[in-house]
Enzyme design. Structure first.
Site: not given
Ligand code: BG6
Length: 489
Positions: A147, A177, A181, A215, A234, A239, A339
């Site tokens: 992405k 990604h 998980k 986060e 983002d 996600h 965040k």
């Molecule tokens: C990414 C975003 O795709 O996913 C980031 O660009 C974000 O900003 C991250 O921090 C979060 O991934 P994870 O696996 O830590 O939840």
């Protein structure tokens, strides 16, 4: 053979190479796997090998298998060039031929675009022009694209159309990604390998769903990218839309990639577009100001490196979507992500309807708490059912109790990156944990009305929230408006 474009970047050292190490270590991938890297960089092949080996040693610590690390590192070949140079591509052909010869990789190539997004299309087009998607009998050639896939609905659509002009759909693997998980993959197993949950997984029993991806980190060194992107782009179309799709999809007819992807697209396409007025109150945006996380003072977003000091970019969003299917009509799905929140925590919480009559009261004036089924994705990995139990004693009093399945208790904790399954699946040609372009576009379609409203300065204020908090007040109001509230983090 794995061919990584942008091999010198963070992704390879932090995630791809450790994932490859795990796959070889666990014998999912044959020992003779080789890696070719292509990137602009003023390091030599030997320096790249040393850096990757060092980073593996750091990540695996005392458990690191040094022989394996040496072997893997010695199989890394490097073409130091920009992606437009004819000489660079010529050298890549030579490296590929040499690896095929030395490691008997059979002309099977998995291309991985770990590059900045502006190179996705030019590199794929060039791969096609160089004849690198053409396969002989029994051979395969595939490309994984990271992405962000576009920056809005139109650009995602355009990118997908252009990619399909030069590569077949079954050669393009779009990565999210989150699908790597285990806890996310387990949503499908939980729903479709068990008989007891599916009958109540619908509007008759579910009051609403909350999906939270909190986060505690800020934008870190990614200010330049993030300030033009924001939390909505983002996180939501990819996600959080992915988590929503897995939670709300219908059972697929099989576990084939096509059946799974069809159901996920269907559910995302059933989210009705918000109209501009709804964007005023169904989409809340926030930005972190100074605050404290775990006792440490942290700076506000506008003071972060590479961020415009006047920036209006959102680092938090809370949204309300409906899913217009027979299963979910009338059940809101509330999504929030941000965040610099009080902690890192991702969960999907299914809130069930109250019983039709309240027979039991709590002592004091509080009513029994509603039942929740919580799928905790990270960092805790568990599934939790919250229900009411009787407090022992002569007075009939109830209290919320929990029944928990924790991954650690059954499966231990593995030192995994989340990319193992995805790399492995792409190598064996199983696309079920990858996205199809129409799914990505459906994710963008969900947020496009909000992007449009925000671009025209409509759709509500940007609310500041202190770093280390649970997000802006306005997000609370989004749920209070529906007589509901967010689960505390
Ligand atoms: C990414 C975003 O795709 O996913 C980031 O660009 C974000 O900003 C991250 O921090 C979060 O991934 P994870 O696996 O830590 O939840």
């Amino acid at each position: 053979m794995l061919v990584i474009f942008g091999i010198t970047g963070d992704l390879t050292a932090r995630l791809l190479f450790p994932a490859l190490y795990n796959l070889v270590h666990d014998k999912f991938v044959p020992d003779q796997i080789a890696v070719a890297g292509f990137a602009l960089g003023d390091i030599t092949e030997q320096q790249l090998r040393d850096e990757l080996a060092q980073s593996l040693r750091r990540q695996f610590g005392q458990q690191a298998d040094n022989h394996l690390i040496e072997r893997l590192a010695s199989r890394v070949h490097f073409v130091a060039s920009d992606f437009e140079s004819a000489a660079g591509w010529q050298q890549l052909h030579e490296v590929l031929a040499q690896i095929d010869r030395d490691h008997k990789t059979g002309g099977n190539y998995l291309f991985y675009l770990a590059t900045a997004p502006e190179f996705f299309l030019p590199v794929v087009q060039r791969l096609a022009r160089e004849g690198l998607f053409q396969t002989g009998k029994g051979q395969w050639r595939r490309v994984i694209i990271e992405k962000p896939f576009g920056h809005d609905l139109e650009s995602a659509h355009e990118l997908s159309r252009e990619l399909l002009k030069v590569a077949r759909q079954d050669q393009i693997y779009l990565i999210d990604h989150y699908l790597g998980k285990e806890t996310v993959q387990n949503i499908m197993v939980f729903r479709f390998a068990n008989g007891i949950f599916e009958p109540i997984w619908n509007r008759r029993y579910v009051d609403h769903v909350q999906i939270t991806v909190a986060e505690s980190i800020g934008v870190e060194h990614r200010g330049r990218y993030y300030d033009h992107t924001g939390a909505l782009r983002d996180m939501i179309p990819n996600h959080l839309a992915q988590l929503l799709a897995l939670t709300a999809m219908e059972p697929p007819s099989s576990f084939s990639a096509m059946a799974l992807q069809n159901e996920q697209v269907k559910v995302l396409e059933s989210v009705p577009p918000l109209d501009p007025e709804e964007c005023e109150w169904c989409a809340v945006r926030g930005q972190y100001a100074n605050g404290k996380i775990a006792g440490q003072a942290v700076t506000g977003y506008r003071e972060e490196k590479y961020v415009d000091p006047q920036s209006k970019t959102e680092t938090y969003v809370a949204l309300k979507f409906m899913v217009d299917t027979w299963r979910w009509a009338g059940v809101p799905f509330y999504l929030r992500t941000g965040k610099r929140m009080s902690k890192r925590y991702t969960e999907i919480a299914i809130r069930f309807r109250n019983p039709p009559l309240t027979l039991f009261r709590r002592s004091g004036a509080t009513l029994p708490q509603p039942n929740h089924l919580v799928i905790a994705v990270q960092p805790q990995e568990h599934i939790l059912l919250e229900f009411e139990g009787k407090v022992p004693g002569p007075v009939l009093e109830t209290r919320k109790v929990n029944m928990t399945f924790d991954y650690r208790d059954y499966f231990g904790v593995a030192n995994r990156t989340g990319y193992e399954t995805l790399l492995y699946d792409a190598m064996i040609g199983d696309a079920s944990l990858f996205k199809r372009a129409d799914m990505i576009e459906a994710g963008w379609a969900m947020v496009q009305p909000i992007l449009d409203a925000w671009a025209e300065n409509r759709g509500g204020e940007l609310n500041l929230y202190p770093a280390g908090s649970e997000g802006p007040e306005a997000a609370e109001n989004l749920l209070h408006h529906d007589h509901r509230s967010w689960r505390p983090l």
